[in-house]
Motif scaffolding. Structure first.
Motif, PDB file in Angstrom:
ATOM      1  N   GLN A 541       0.837  -1.207   0.000  1.00 43.71           N
ATOM      2  CA  GLN A 541       0.000   0.000   0.000  1.00 43.71           C
ATOM      3  C   GLN A 541       0.878   1.266   0.000  1.00 43.71           C
ATOM      4  N   GLU A 542       1.962   1.202   0.769  1.00 39.13           N
ATOM      5  CA  GLU A 542       2.871   2.363   0.811  1.00 39.13           C
ATOM      6  C   GLU A 542       3.469   2.642  -0.574  1.00 39.13           C
ATOM      7  N   ILE A 543       3.774   1.565  -1.281  1.00 41.92           N
ATOM      8  CA  ILE A 543       4.355   1.749  -2.633  1.00 41.92           C
ATOM      9  C   ILE A 543       3.298   2.331  -3.570  1.00 41.92           C
ATOM     10  N   LYS A 544       2.101   1.763  -3.491  1.00 43.28           N
ATOM     11  CA  LYS A 544       1.044   2.218  -4.399  1.00 43.28           C
ATOM     12  C   LYS A 544       0.679   3.683  -4.146  1.00 43.28           C
ATOM     13  N   SER A 545       0.702   4.102  -2.850  1.00 41.55           N
ATOM     14  CA  SER A 545       0.337   5.497  -2.611  1.00 41.55           C
ATOM     15  C   SER A 545       1.425   6.446  -3.112  1.00 41.55           C
ATOM     16  N   ARG A 546       2.577   5.905  -3.484  1.00 44.28           N
ATOM     17  CA  ARG A 546       3.627   6.755  -4.088  1.00 44.28           C
ATOM     18  C   ARG A 546       3.770   6.457  -5.582  1.00 44.28           C
ATOM     19  N   LYS A 547       2.758   5.808  -6.112  1.00 41.79           N
ATOM     20  CA  LYS A 547       2.622   5.549  -7.549  1.00 41.79           C
ATOM     21  C   LYS A 547       3.621   4.528  -8.116  1.00 41.79           C
ATOM     22  N   GLY A 548       4.272   3.778  -7.225  1.00 45.90           N
ATOM     23  CA  GLY A 548       5.174   2.720  -7.707  1.00 45.90           C
ATOM     24  C   GLY A 548       4.384   1.601  -8.368  1.00 45.90           C
ATOM     25  N   LYS A 549       5.059   0.818  -9.206  1.00 46.12           N
ATOM     26  CA  LYS A 549       4.398  -0.310  -9.870  1.00 46.12           C
ATOM     27  C   LYS A 549       4.718  -1.579  -9.079  1.00 46.12           C
ATOM     28  N   VAL A 550       3.697  -2.338  -8.732  1.00 48.94           N
ATOM     29  CA  VAL A 550       3.938  -3.525  -7.889  1.00 48.94           C
ATOM     30  C   VAL A 550       3.710  -4.816  -8.669  1.00 48.94           C
ATOM     31  N   ILE A 551       4.721  -5.669  -8.599  1.00 50.63           N
ATOM     32  CA  ILE A 551       4.591  -7.023  -9.143  1.00 50.63           C
ATOM     33  C   ILE A 551       4.598  -7.938  -7.913  1.00 50.63           C
ATOM     34  N   GLY A 552       3.474  -8.514  -7.603  1.00 50.22           N
ATOM     35  CA  GLY A 552       3.373  -9.320  -6.387  1.00 50.22           C
ATOM     36  C   GLY A 552       3.577 -10.800  -6.687  1.00 50.22           C
ATOM     37  N   VAL A 553       4.410 -11.450  -5.874  1.00 47.20           N
ATOM     38  CA  VAL A 553       4.519 -12.906  -5.946  1.00 47.20           C
ATOM     39  C   VAL A 553       3.697 -13.419  -4.771  1.00 47.20           C
ATOM     40  N   VAL A 554       2.562 -14.040  -5.089  1.00 44.57           N
ATOM     41  CA  VAL A 554       1.572 -14.318  -4.037  1.00 44.57           C
ATOM     42  C   VAL A 554       1.208 -15.804  -3.994  1.00 44.57           C
ATOM     43  N   THR A 555       0.537 -16.173  -2.915  1.00 44.62           N
ATOM     44  CA  THR A 555       0.049 -17.543  -2.789  1.00 44.62           C
ATOM     45  C   THR A 555      -1.206 -17.690  -3.649  1.00 44.62           C
ATOM     46  N   GLU A 556      -1.319 -18.856  -4.302  1.00 38.11           N
ATOM     47  CA  GLU A 556      -2.490 -19.143  -5.143  1.00 38.11           C
ATOM     48  C   GLU A 556      -3.773 -18.738  -4.429  1.00 38.11           C
ATOM     49  N   GLY A 557      -4.672 -18.060  -5.124  1.00 40.13           N
ATOM     50  CA  GLY A 557      -5.968 -17.714  -4.551  1.00 40.13           C
ATOM     51  C   GLY A 557      -5.969 -16.402  -3.793  1.00 40.13           C
ATOM     52  N   ASP A 558      -4.813 -15.742  -3.699  1.00 32.48           N
ATOM     53  CA  ASP A 558      -4.745 -14.473  -2.967  1.00 32.48           C
ATOM     54  C   ASP A 558      -5.661 -13.434  -3.621  1.00 32.48           C
ATOM     55  N   ILE A 559      -6.387 -12.704  -2.797  1.00 26.00           N
ATOM     56  CA  ILE A 559      -7.286 -11.671  -3.357  1.00 26.00           C
ATOM     57  C   ILE A 559      -6.769 -10.274  -3.009  1.00 26.00           C
ATOM     58  N   THR A 560      -6.276 -10.137  -1.783  1.00 27.27           N
ATOM     59  CA  THR A 560      -5.904  -8.809  -1.300  1.00 27.27           C
ATOM     60  C   THR A 560      -4.826  -8.163  -2.174  1.00 27.27           C
ATOM     61  N   VAL A 561      -3.735  -8.891  -2.374  1.00 32.75           N
ATOM     62  CA  VAL A 561      -2.632  -8.297  -3.146  1.00 32.75           C
ATOM     63  C   VAL A 561      -3.051  -8.109  -4.602  1.00 32.75           C
TER      64      VAL A 561
END
Ligand code: F6R
Length: 615
Positions: A541-561
């Motif tokens: 969230q901190e990155i997104k509020s500064r307009k950074g681009k996020v590539i998330g490596v997440v667990t299968e089925g993740d919704i939040t990220v």
């Protein structure tokens, strides 16, 4: 660093040496050369550039004749990469010729003495000094080539694997090693020499690995005669049966070795635990640990030394050992450890991790620890390598040959071995609950199929690569077991695509790196469900509020990220200590695709070499 190849037999040496050099190009690739002897002429052809450039020059010169040949592919140490500094090097008389992997540290005083005696030098290399020193001994002492090499080497300080040929002694090749690897392939009426066995595995499966401080005279009449460099005392050579096959060292339909090796990981991990992990019986069998279990049980501290990617595997191991074996662990860059005055106690265990088993800094750290009485355990991939031999005990990773310069399967198999070690010790020590131990053992058996599932995401990862290939910078964040994965992801991107990248523990972002974030900055965040997930989500969230681009490596089925990030790459769920074995895979593929899209030489990135045998 630097690959050396040689042939003495009845066939044409040229194609054998050239093919061998191509297999060794991972060791260095800024220039290449070959010397051939056809019974009359000793001809050297060499050039700046790759082995393919050497082939072009040899074709133009039409110099491909001879059944004795030595060749070299270089990673420059002394003197810039150019035609003159390339190996092989002639002696002043042009009777002798040499190829060399390593560094002669006292070459300057030796050179001064030789210049004073009238020798002239064309190149800036330490190697040309060595060949003239050998010639000088030969002339002054009137001894055989073998003896001259022995006497000359005793005047040098440094590291070497060399091959020397004298056109007046046309039936023999002299080789020697100290600190740099050298294997001799023993065929029928033919012999091969090489920095590793890959250049000769299609001709013979019999190999002699010279030990440090040994030299050999190789001739069709007498075969291989091994002796000690120090005093010339004869040594009985041990002929080893090679287990690698041709398929393992070829690309097998993949565009690059790196991609092939990324895809080999499910097998490599299985091969690494096969025979060791008996999940149903609740047993881990590792001879190196079983035989020394008391040392591990009584260890006050484990010090892990390694370099580069292997150091990152060491960091993952620190988390795993401390979590389960409850032994304090320190992870050190081998190069730093050896040059300070580290406190090493007799009840410390030093674990040295090295894919190649030849890394000079790691080797030196081992020697230091041994001098101070520590027990040394080696985790290497290359069987019979210097580090595996120098260690008191060890465990191989069984990843198979890793040829792409960027380490991939070495990393995941190192973590596999280290996790097995930690669990084996924890069980014996009673520092892990029985149920957890069994759970972990069964889960490890699932890892290869879970890695397969990550690999199925290749197309998604390629699309992410397309979106970020023109970035100038990239941040990688991870926490806990996945902090070292962030470091490893950044290293992979840097080394093959030349994009600047940094890895950080996610929570450290607010202590500085957050200043870098703007709309141009891609941030790869490892945000798997286990391991401070909520805190990592806050970082996103901190990155997104500064307009950074996020590539998330997440667990299968993740919704939040998924809702927050610009892209997500899913990995199957696993137990937290094993997540690095899955989260690393997309980062390897991401770097690979970015580098390919940028037109970079993925398997042979600039300025690098696979095996770093210089300090
Ligand atoms: C990175 C890489 C290097 C090596 C390092 C240690 O992809 O390959 O950082 O990990 O040079 O090499 P080994 O493991 O052979 O000691």
């Amino acid at each position: 660093m630097c690959g050396i190849v040689g042939y003495i037999g009845l066939k044409d040496a040229y194609p054998i040496v050239i093919k061998g050099l191509k297999r060794l190009e991972y060791r260095g690739y800024d220039s290449a050369g070959i010397a051939l002897f056809d019974g009359n002429n000793l001809e050297v052809t060499k050039t700046k550039g790759k082995v393919a450039d050497l082939e072009r020059v040899a074709l133009e010169k039409n110099s491909k004749k001879g059944s004795i040949g030595i060749g070299h592919t270089r990673w420059a140490t002394h003197g810039v990469p150019n035609d003159v500094n390339s190996h092989p090097h002639y002696s002043n008389s042009e009777n002798l010729v040499i190829i060399h992997n390593g560094i002669i540290e006292n070459y300057e005083p030796l050179k001064k003495e030789l210049v004073a005696r009238g020798y002239e030098f064309k190149s800036d290399t330490d190697t040309e000094v060595l060949i003239n020193l050998i010639e000088d001994v030969q002339i002054n002492e009137k001894v055989s080539l073998e003896k001259s090499v022995q006497i000359a080497l005793n005047q040098t300080i440094g590291a070497y694997a060399i091959a020397v040929f004298d056109k007046r002694q046309e039936d023999e090749l002299i080789v020697a090693r100290l600190g740099s690897p050298l294997a001799i392939g023993v065929g029928e009426n033919e012999f091969f020499i090489a920095s590793d066995a890959s250049p000769f595995i299609e001709y013979t499966s019999d190999a002699i690995y010279l030990e440090d401080g040994e030299m050999a005279k190789i001739s069709l009449n007498e075969g291989v005669v091994v002796s000690k460099i120090k005093d010339g005392v004869a040594v009985d050579p041990y002929i080893q049966k090679l287990k690698i096959n041709l398929e393992q060292i070829e690309k097998g339909g993949f565009d690059h070795f790196m991609l092939k090796e990324i895809y080999e990981q499910p097998h490599a991990i299985t091969d690494t635990y096969r025979g060791r992990l008996l999940a149903n019986e609740g047993v881990i069998k590792m001879a190196g640990i079983d035989d020394n279990i008391d040392k591990f049980l009584n260890a006050k501290r484990i010090i892990i030394v390694a370099c580069g990617t292997s150091w990152h595997a060491g960091l993952v191991a620190e988390y795993i050992f401390e979590e389960f074996s409850r032994i304090p662990v320190e992870v050190e860059y081998a190069s730093e450890f050896r040059y300070r005055n580290p406190i090493i106690n007799k009840d410390d265990i030093l674990i040295a991790i090295s894919q190649s088993g030849e890394t000079a800094d790691t080797m030196a750290a081992i020697k230091l620890a041994k001098q101070r009485g520590a027990f040394v355990f080696g985790v290497c991939n290359v069987v019979g390598s210097s580090i595996s031999r120098e260690s008191h005990a060890g465990a191989y990773t069984h990843a198979g040959p890793e040829i792409g310069v960027a380490s991939t399967k070495a990393f995941t198999t190192q973590i596999t071995v280290l996790a097995l070690m930690a669990l084996r010790i924890a069980k014996q020590k009673g520092s892990i609950a029985n149920s957890q131990y069994h759970y972990l053992l069964h889960e490890m058996e699932q890892i290869p199929s879970k890695v397969e599932k990550v690999l199925e995401q290749n197309d998604t990862i390629e699309k992410v690569a397309e979106a970020y290939k023109d970035s100038d910078n990239c941040l990688y964040l991870g926490r806990g077991f996945n902090f070292p994965v962030a470091l490893e992801g950044a290293l992979k991107l840097k080394e093959i695509s030349y994009i600047h990248a940094e890895g950080y523990p996610a929570a450290e972002m607010k202590h500085g790196p957050i200043a870098l974030i703007d709309e141009q900055m891609p941030v790869v965040v490892i945000a798997t469900k286990k391991g401070h997930y909520e805190k990592v989500v806050s970082n996103i969230q901190e990155i997104k509020s500064r307009k950074g681009k996020v590539i998330g490596v997440v667990t299968e089925g993740d919704i939040t990220v998924k809702e927050l990030a610009d892209h997500v790459i899913e990995v199957p769920e696993t137990l937290e200590p094993f997540t690095p074995l899955l989260t690393t895979i997309p980062l390897q593929l991401l770097s690979y695709h970015i580098a390919v899209k940028l037109g970079k030489n993925v398997d042979q990135p600039r300025n690098l070499a696979k095996s770093v045998t210089v300090e």
